[in-house]
Design an enzyme around this catalytic site. Structure first.
Site: not given
Ligand code: NAD
Length: 390
Positions: A147, A314, A333
């Protein structure tokens, strides 16, 4: 045979199934990141159906029951008398979505003696105590990539909604008004604003690609700089610290996971470094921002707007201050659970279960915890409280 406990959000108030406005969802061949779509052997649903609620059951009912397993589906997840607490004791697999998370705390994990696999139908497994899961040998997997574009689109929408003052303007029209001066007293163009991304992973990068055509200088902060050709394509400036990003930007969109290194990263001190009238959009996890610091910054004017779709807990209680704070464009959400996204993460959940029951390895990119440590995408994106990355 196994017991699978699946915690999903409640059905629509007007009943299930809803009347769909479109016939199906567009099909895509690949993820934008280059990853491949889920490849279950079979699915028992039509893409575009509501799958994430109790009656939708992620389309898993027939598959699990004809295989002889027991599937329990509930939305009742809080408190000692909840169905979730009662059924957890002998469940081998727990499935839940971040939109309606079944919090697998250390205490609950200790009582879930038979639990071997926790699946996040979606992305983001911070609702599981990952240290405890690792210590207890519980595998944690999620449907990586499923997603990401859904969330990137939602974040782009919320940035524009805040900067253009869309929601208050819409409200004037539904109330019978035509109050242009009231609407535009807080409205700006996004063009030319400095936009920063915290966590340029799959979602953060997809958002940067969507924002570039708006003519905004892009900034980002994460553990490692992007590959040089990607940074060049986007003209994106790397910041070694979140403080430097905060000082440089007018708009910040948060896309890192919630883990000990990001918990309450946006507190009074960091928000205080942002320019007066900045905007924050947070579709990552609520606790990356200090709840009350956000409210104070909106009331005091340091922030001109805050939007997002993630809350803690949530669902949030009726008196959660983010429901009523000024200058916000919050939603429940929902960004990652469009009908389009549900088809992908339901198929990915099915793929994980097929692998699990047939003794085949789960795709590496789906793994967060495996073999007692961070694995797969978990190893590159999360930290454990013990400080271990992988
Ligand atoms: P991903 O793993 O592809 O990317 C996450 C990035 O964050 C990575 O590049 C990582 O190195 C970086 N990161 C980790 N710690 C960090 C820090 N301290 N400072 C800066 N960067 C840091 O993940 P993604 O698929 O892009 O998803 C990211 C997040 O989005 C998920 O973990 C989830 O919490 C959230 N998400 C929310 C929804 C929603 O419906 N709102 C849906 C999907 C994901």
């Amino acid at each position: 045979m196994s017991k699978i406990l699946c915690v999903l959000y409640p059905d629509p108030v007007d009943g299930f199934p809803p009347r769909y406005p479109r016939d199906g969802v567009p099909t895509i061949d690949r993820y934008e990141s280059g990853g491949t779509l889920p490849t279950p052997q079979h699915i028992d649903f039509r893409p575009g159906e509501l799958l994430g609620c109790v009656s939708g059951s992620l389309g898993l009912g027939r598959f699990l029951e004809t295989s002889g397993h027991t599937l329990v589906v509930t939305s009742d997840k809080e408190g000692p008398d909840s169905v979730f607490e009662r059924e957890l004791a002998d469940a081998e697999v727990v499935i839940s979505q971040p939109f309606w998370p079944a919090y697998l705390t250390a205490d609950r994990l200790a009582r879930a003696k038979k639990l071997r696999l926790a699946i996040t139908a979606g992305i983001g497994s911070d609702h599981v105590d990952l240290d405890e899961a690792a210590a207890r040998g519980v595998t944690v997997a999620e449907v990586t990539d499923s997603n990401c574009i859904s969330v990137a689109e939602h974040a782009a929408m919320q940035i524009l909604a805040l900067v253009r003052n869309f929601l208050p303007s819409h409200e004037w029209i539904t109330r019978g008004g035509w109050n242009i001066a009231d609407c535009v007293s807080r409205a700006y163009d996004l063009e030319g604003m400095q936009v920063g991304i915290v966590g340029a992973g799959r979602i953060g990068l997809a958002l940067m690609r969507r924002l570039k055509p708006f003519g905004v200088p892009l900034h980002y902060m994460q553990r490692h700089p992007l590959q040089p050709e990607v940074a060049r394509e986007l003209g994106a400036k790397f910041h070694p610290s979140v403080e430097s990003l905060a000082e440089a930007c007018d708009v910040i969109s948060i896309h890192c996971p919630l883990h000990p290194g990001t918990l309450r990263m946006f507190n009074d001190e960091l928000i205080g470094r942002m320019k007066r009238g900045s905007y924050i959009v947070n579709t990552a996890r609520a606790e990356i921002c200090d709840r009350d610091a956000v409210v104070r910054a909106l009331e005091g004017g340091r922030l001109a707007g805050y939007a997002g779709d993630v809350w803690f807990p949530q669902p949030p209680p009726p008196d959660h201050p983010w429901r009523t704070m000024p200058h916000q464009a919050m939603t429940p959400h929902v960004s990652g659970t469009t009908l389009s996204a549900q088809a992908r993460y339901a198929a990915g959940t099915r793929e994980i279960l097929e692998c699990w029951f047939e003794g085949r390895p789960i795709r590496e990119e789906y793994l967060i915890i495996d073999g007692g440590k961070l694995a797969g995408v978990g190893a590159s994106s999360y930290t454990l409280a013990t400080g271990a990355r992988a």
